[in-house]
Design an enzyme around this catalytic site. Structure first.
Site, mmCIF file in Angstrom:
data_model
loop_
_atom_site.group_PDB
_atom_site.id
_atom_site.type_symbol
_atom_site.label_atom_id
_atom_site.label_comp_id
_atom_site.label_asym_id
_atom_site.label_seq_id
_atom_site.Cartn_x
_atom_site.Cartn_y
_atom_site.Cartn_z
ATOM 1 N N TYR A 154 -19.142 25.075 11.649
ATOM 2 C CA TYR A 154 -17.783 24.847 10.451
ATOM 3 C C TYR A 154 -18.278 23.354 10.767
ATOM 4 O O TYR A 154 -18.416 22.657 9.538
ATOM 5 C CB TYR A 154 -16.098 24.611 11.297
ATOM 6 C CG TYR A 154 -15.542 23.420 10.598
ATOM 7 C CD1 TYR A 154 -15.081 23.999 9.363
ATOM 8 C CD2 TYR A 154 -15.160 22.094 10.816
ATOM 9 C CE1 TYR A 154 -14.434 23.157 8.697
ATOM 10 C CE2 TYR A 154 -14.531 21.632 9.934
ATOM 11 C CZ TYR A 154 -14.378 21.896 8.716
ATOM 12 O OH TYR A 154 -13.716 21.444 7.599
ATOM 13 N N GLU A 155 -19.176 22.621 12.111
ATOM 14 C CA GLU A 155 -19.654 21.689 12.233
ATOM 15 C C GLU A 155 -20.500 22.000 11.380
ATOM 16 O O GLU A 155 -20.950 20.365 11.774
ATOM 17 C CB GLU A 155 -19.270 20.782 13.544
ATOM 18 C CG GLU A 155 -17.832 20.585 13.639
ATOM 19 C CD GLU A 155 -17.174 19.770 14.598
ATOM 20 O OE1 GLU A 155 -17.988 19.888 15.031
ATOM 21 O OE2 GLU A 155 -16.267 19.325 14.631
ATOM 22 N N GLU A 186 -11.301 16.298 22.923
ATOM 23 C CA GLU A 186 -12.686 17.591 22.922
ATOM 24 C C GLU A 186 -12.714 18.176 21.432
ATOM 25 O O GLU A 186 -13.818 17.675 21.241
ATOM 26 C CB GLU A 186 -13.669 17.783 24.536
ATOM 27 C CG GLU A 186 -14.394 17.877 24.169
ATOM 28 C CD GLU A 186 -15.326 16.909 24.029
ATOM 29 O OE1 GLU A 186 -16.614 17.085 23.355
ATOM 30 O OE2 GLU A 186 -15.094 15.854 24.314
ATOM 31 N N GLN A 229 -0.022 26.787 8.937
ATOM 32 C CA GLN A 229 1.152 27.483 9.291
ATOM 33 C C GLN A 229 1.216 26.618 10.178
ATOM 34 O O GLN A 229 2.466 27.005 11.338
ATOM 35 C CB GLN A 229 0.402 29.269 10.638
ATOM 36 C CG GLN A 229 -0.017 30.039 8.870
ATOM 37 C CD GLN A 229 -0.478 30.971 9.950
ATOM 38 O OE1 GLN A 229 0.533 31.558 10.404
ATOM 39 N NE2 GLN A 229 -1.005 31.803 9.542
ATOM 40 N N ASN A 245 -15.322 15.248 7.159
ATOM 41 C CA ASN A 245 -14.501 16.414 6.986
ATOM 42 C C ASN A 245 -13.353 16.019 7.063
ATOM 43 O O ASN A 245 -12.483 14.693 7.609
ATOM 44 C CB ASN A 245 -13.966 16.290 8.542
ATOM 45 C CG ASN A 245 -13.689 17.534 9.510
ATOM 46 O OD1 ASN A 245 -12.860 18.348 7.920
ATOM 47 N ND2 ASN A 245 -13.501 18.478 10.626
ATOM 48 N N TYR A 250 -5.326 14.616 9.749
ATOM 49 C CA TYR A 250 -4.367 13.466 11.159
ATOM 50 C C TYR A 250 -4.280 11.969 10.973
ATOM 51 O O TYR A 250 -2.728 12.204 11.189
ATOM 52 C CB TYR A 250 -5.690 12.486 11.442
ATOM 53 C CG TYR A 250 -6.984 13.819 12.697
ATOM 54 C CD1 TYR A 250 -6.129 15.286 13.399
ATOM 55 C CD2 TYR A 250 -8.174 14.593 12.437
ATOM 56 C CE1 TYR A 250 -6.762 16.388 13.697
ATOM 57 C CE2 TYR A 250 -8.751 14.874 12.637
ATOM 58 C CZ TYR A 250 -7.881 16.623 13.819
ATOM 59 O OH TYR A 250 -8.770 17.183 14.420
#
Length: 164
Positions: A24-25, A83, A94, A124, A131
Site C-alpha cells: 500500500y505504501e 509504528e 467498520q 496518504n 487521523y
C-alpha cells in the site's frame, strides 16, 4: 469486532499484514521482517515492541497496531509510538482502525503517558483525514530524520583512535 493483544499464533498474519502495508505504501520489496524475528521482538525474553490485533465477527484478524514506548523529556513521562497501523482494505469503514487507536489511547491514559504519536506519508490523504477526524494533528514544525543503510554503517563504525 474484538481488539486484543497479539499472541504468538498471530505472528504469521501480522507479517502478512506488514507486507500488505508495504505494498500500500508503494514499497513492496522493502520488508525484511521474518516471522521468527517478529516473534522474538514481541514475545522474547525482554520485548520492547507490542502489538494489538483487530478481529472481525468471525474471529479473523483484519488489522493490527504495532507500537513501542517512547519517552518525552519535556513531559517527563512515557508515550506510545505507533509504528504501524493497518486494516485490510475489505475491512475498512467498520471502525477497526479507530478501535485500535482507541485501545492505544486507553493504554496511554491508564498508564499516565503523555501522548500517542506516529508518522504518516504526506500523500496518504485518506489516512490523514481519518487521523484528523479523531483529533490528531500533524507536527508541522518537525521533520522526521532517519539514519539507515550506508550512512548508519559509516557513522556507527568504530572511530579510529590514535595510539598513545
Amino acid at each position: 469486532m474484538t481488539i486484543r493483544p497479539a499472541t504468538p499464533a498471530d505472528v504469521p498474519t501480522i507479517v502478512q499484514l506488514v507486507r500488505d502495508l508495504a505494498t500500500y505504501e508503494r514499497e513492496p520489496d522493502a520488508v525484511r521482517l521474518t516471522e521468527e524475528g517478529l516473534e522474538t521482538a514481541l514475545f522474547g525474553e525482554a520485548p520492547a515492541v507490542f502489538a494489538h490485533v483487530a478481529e472481525d465477527e468471525t474471529g479473523s484478524v483484519q488489522g493490527f497496531a504495532l507500537w513501542f514506548r517512547n519517552f518525552s523529556t519535556w513531559e517527563g513521562v512515557h508515550g506510545i509510538y505507533l509504528e504501524d497501523l493497518y486494516v485490510r482494505p475489505e475491512a475498512r469503514g467498520q471502525g477497526l482502525g479507530k478501535a485500535l487507536l482507541r485501545t492505544l489511547a486507553e493504554l496511554a491514559v491508564e498508564r499516565g503517558y503523555a501522548r500517542v504519536e506516529w508518522a504518516v506519508l504526506n500523500w496518504n490523504a485518506p489516512s490523514i483525514a481519518f487521523y484528523r477526524s479523531l483529533g490528531a494533528r500533524p507536527q508541522e514544525e518537525w521533520s522526521t530524520f532517519r539514519l539507515t543503510g550506508e550512512a548508519l554503517a559509516a557513522l556507527g563504525a568504530p572511530a579510529d583512535v590514535p595510539e598513545p
